[in-house]
Design a protein around this motif. Structure first.
Motif, short mmCIF file in Angstrom:
data_model
loop_
_atom_site.label_atom_id
_atom_site.label_comp_id
_atom_site.label_asym_id
_atom_site.label_seq_id
_atom_site.Cartn_x
_atom_site.Cartn_y
_atom_site.Cartn_z
N MET A 126 2.66 -20.54 81.47
CA MET A 126 2.68 -21.90 82.02
C MET A 126 4.04 -22.20 82.64
SD MET A 126 -0.34 -22.93 81.60
CE MET A 126 0.00 -24.56 82.25
N ILE A 127 5.11 -21.67 82.03
CA ILE A 127 6.44 -21.86 82.60
C ILE A 127 6.53 -21.18 83.96
CG2 ILE A 127 8.89 -21.36 82.26
CD1 ILE A 127 8.42 -21.59 79.27
N GLU A 131 7.60 -22.82 87.59
CA GLU A 131 8.62 -22.26 88.47
C GLU A 131 8.05 -21.97 89.85
OE1 GLU A 131 10.03 -18.85 86.43
OE2 GLU A 131 11.38 -19.96 85.09
N ALA A 132 6.85 -21.47 89.90
CA ALA A 132 6.22 -21.18 91.18
C ALA A 132 5.95 -22.45 91.97
CB ALA A 132 4.94 -20.40 90.95
N SER A 259 -0.22 -18.65 93.05
CA SER A 259 -1.59 -18.19 92.78
C SER A 259 -1.59 -17.10 91.71
CB SER A 259 -2.23 -17.67 94.07
OG SER A 259 -2.31 -18.68 95.05
N ARG A 260 -0.65 -16.18 91.81
CA ARG A 260 -0.56 -15.11 90.82
C ARG A 260 -0.30 -15.68 89.43
NH1 ARG A 260 3.56 -11.98 88.61
NH2 ARG A 260 2.97 -9.83 88.11
N ALA A 261 0.61 -16.65 89.36
CA ALA A 261 0.91 -17.26 88.06
C ALA A 261 -0.32 -17.97 87.50
CB ALA A 261 2.07 -18.24 88.20
N LYS A 262 -1.08 -18.63 88.38
CA LYS A 262 -2.29 -19.31 87.92
C LYS A 262 -3.35 -18.31 87.47
CE LYS A 262 -1.82 -23.55 90.64
NZ LYS A 262 -2.41 -24.40 91.71
#
Length: 466
Positions: A126-127, A131-132, A259-262
């Motif tokens: 989630m962090i 950041e993204a 998108s990658r983080a999600k």
């Protein structure tokens, strides 16, 4: 004992042995006589059989029964062992590592496609999303800044272009002034040469002419300078536009990172890939789960679709050319005695296993009641579709052993036997499908009362219906 008595006893002993010897000789003579008699009978019987085989039709000819080939109307049936498999099955691994936060299902639970089965606790993901998001906002702001620079550079260029126009106007005015002063100077100079004006006036007009000439040069220089400013402004515009493209690329990178983080956040939830049943559970609440990319080798759950099952049969090599998609199949499961299931061949591997020399075929079975379970097995009767343009005769008509799809039969023509080679398309033990070698009007021997051979005469007693 007296001497007379001893003599009488010796005579009786000699007589006894003589009678026994005579009996043995008689027995031997009788046995030899019997052996000669039996040998003569056997020789006589063989001679009779030989004469019968070569005798003309009618008296002494071997009697035979014949049948005519018929068009094949039934397919061959084979019985094989089949195993039940779930129509679809999936082992669900964790993509990321974390602690098992929630597990909403257990073994045997029915699930729907898209249902959340497991949740993994991974707050660092989630962090990364936050950041993204911030990086994306920064990139978009940079795009706005670079766009403003483009607008500023374009305004500078327009101003430089306007200065060029002004300088060109000044040049025209300076040229006109220079031309005027030059004419004044030469007119005053002529008057001076006629002593009509003072020399001082000539000098003044000369100064004015030279000043106009300098003004004209200054106007030209201003034009050159203005054009240089336009060129510089144009370069700044191109640079600003390039900065805009770079900033927009940074926006795309930031969006991809977001998108990658999600996506990784979505990996904290494991969902059902299809409607099915949970068949395995390997972790409990609070367990640390290692992601598959970090060495995790054990699935969190396993799900199987069981509303439809696959019956898998390994078809032996000799039946591979006969089986087709759509062939009827009857399945009897060992664990469900008295139950019969019907289906059709749904798909073929179209290739044999090099070691077992078998080909995988699959039959689909509906399983709305759920009684069919993965791992069950049973007997599968598969009825091959009959091949076209073949003739059928009883299997008893074959002579000797068949090999590689080739065999022989006896055919009667003009009361004589002819050994005829045939090509066998299929043989189910009761009926033989012949693809070549016979005609529909041929009389094929199905039974004979004695030995027959190629070219021998026979007597057709009756024709047997096929």
């Amino acid at each position: 004992m007296s001497t007379t008595a001893r003599r009488f006893g010796g005579v009786r002993l000699v007589l006894k042995w003589s009678l026994m010897a005579a009996g043995v000789v008689c027995a031997g003579l009788i046995g030899a006589s019997l052996l000669r008699s039996n040998h003569q009978k056997a020789v006589s019987a063989d001679s009779t059989a030989t004469k019968t085989a070569g005798a003309p039709a009618g008296r002494g000819a071997v009697r035979v029964e014949t049948t005519r080939p018929t068009q094949s109307g039934a397919g061959q049936v084979t019985n094989q062992i089949g195993s039940l498999y779930a129509f679809e099955s999936a082992e669900l691994f964790a993509k990321i590592s974390g602690f098992l936060k929630a597990q909403n299902v257990d073994i045997g639970d029915h699930v729907k496609r898209g249902k959340v089965l497991v949740e993994i606790d991974a707050p660092e993901l989630m962090i990364e999303v936050d950041e993204a998001v911030a990086a994306l906002a920064q990139a978009k702001a940079e795009v706005d800044q670079m766009t403003s620079r483009v607008a500023t550079a374009e305004a500078d260029r327009e101003a430089a272009v306007a200065v060029i126009a002004q300088s060109e106007s000044e040049l025209k005015r300076a040229k006109a002034q220079h031309s005027f002063r030059e004419k004044q100077y030469y007119r005053i100079k002529e008057l001076y040469e006629l002593d009509s004006v003072d020399e001082k006036l000539v000098e003044e007009k000369q100064d004015e002419m030279e000043a106009a000439d300098a003004a004209e040069d200054a106007a030209r220089a201003a034009i050159v300078s203005s054009k240089a400013h336009v060129t510089a402004a144009s370069a700044k515009i191109e640079q600003a536009k390039a900065d805009v493209l770079n900033a927009r690329a940074k926006v795309q990178v930031a969006e991809a990172n977001l998108s990658r983080a999600k996506v990784f956040v979505e990996y904290t939830r494991i969902v059902a890939p299809f409607d099915g049943v949970v068949t395995r559970r390997n972790f409990d609440h609070g367990d640390f789960i290692r992601g598959a990319e970090h060495g995790g080798e054990m699935p969190v759950l396993a799900v199987a679709r069981t509303d439809k099952m696959r019956v898998v049969v390994q078809m032996p090599d000799q039946f591979v050319p006969l089986v087709d998609v759509g062939d009827k199949a009857t399945i009897k499961i060992e664990a469900l005695p008295g139950k019969t299931f019907s289906g059709k061949v749904a798909r073929l591997a179209n290739a044999e296993d090099a070691e077992s020399r078998t080909m995988r075929i699959e039959i689909d079975l509906p399983n709305t009641t759920g009684r069919l379970r993965q791992g069950m097995y049973g007997h599968v009767d598969i009825e091959f579709q009959p091949q076209a343009a073949v003739l059928a005769i009883p299997s008893s008509c074959l002579v000797g052993q068949s090999k590689d799809g080739k065999g022989s039969v006896y055919v009667v023509r003009d009361n004589k036997v002819y050994l005829t080679p045939v090509e066998i398309a299929a043989d189910n033990g009761l009926q033989v499908q012949v693809s070549q070698g016979l005609q529909a009007e041929d009389e094929v021997i199905s039974r004979h009362d004695g030995p027959i051979q190629d070219g021998a005469a026979v007597e057709v007693s009756k024709k047997k219906s096929p």
